[in-house]
Scaffold this active site. Sequence first.
Site, PDB file in Angstrom:
ATOM      1  CB  ALA A   1      -0.946  -0.015   1.205  1.00  0.00           C
TER       2      ALA A   1
ATOM      3  N   GLY B   1      -6.742   3.454   1.256  1.00  0.00           N
ATOM      4  CA  GLY B   1      -5.721   2.425   1.084  1.00  0.00           C
ATOM      5  C   GLY B   1      -4.344   3.009   0.866  1.00  0.00           C
ATOM      6  CB  CYS B   2      -2.241   3.159  -2.156  1.00  0.00           C
ATOM      7  SG  CYS B   2      -2.294   1.375  -2.491  1.00  0.00           S
ATOM      8  CB  VAL B   3      -4.285   8.070  -0.663  1.00  0.00           C
ATOM      9  CG1 VAL B   3      -4.271   9.454  -0.019  1.00  0.00           C
ATOM     10  CG2 VAL B   3      -4.258   8.193  -2.177  1.00  0.00           C
TER      11      VAL B   3
ATOM     12  CB  THR C   1       1.421   6.965   0.452  1.00  0.00           C
ATOM     13  OG1 THR C   1       1.493   5.763  -0.328  1.00  0.00           O
ATOM     14  CG2 THR C   1       2.461   7.961  -0.033  1.00  0.00           C
TER      15      THR C   1
END
Length: 211
Positions: A118, A147-149, A152
């Site tokens: 992710a 998720g990935c946002v 990160t």
Amino acid sequence: MADDLTSADPFGGSLRPGTSPVVLAVDMMRAYFDPASGLCLPDDHCLHAAARVLGAARQAGVPVVHTRVRYSAGGVDGGVFFRKVPALRALVGDGPMGELMPPVAPTDGELVVVKQYASAFFGTSLASTLHARGVDTVVVVGVSTSGCVRATTVDAIQHGFVPLVVADAVGDRGPEPHESNLRDLAAKYAEVVDEVTAVDYLAGAARGADR
């Protein structure tokens, strides 16, 4: 100091963006915008907002970094995450679902970080690359918000960067995970801003560099 620690509002402090930003476009792949994909979002609003933020960054001379997901055959490098999310099978190899969308496609010289999990920082050289360039602020656009946002952004602050999440330029599978995660990111991990604020900030960073 004691008064600060016992404040009625323990969250919601503010972070001041720095003078050396990067725009990080997270996973703006066809898989999130093609109805044939199990990852497809309900609309493409965030794609076009992200494209405008990237355009502003390029005009201001602010670096842009992209991420995409790619797995080896059988998802052998995706571990348990690959098993948990069957839709990730569309991102094995160099198939069309892994392509970055044309409105946000990299231009010459822009770094593309390939990842399997992710966070754009997990298992990649991204943090070292940004520190070496003197980056102090990461402007985040992309998918998905929950998720990935989110992953990160949390890792960005843990690596010592000020994260700015552009609310208009991130998207999710529905309004509830999108909005609830933006609220939580704003409370604990990032400054959440709109597109206009992000574009103005990028232009201001360019003016500061000229002085």
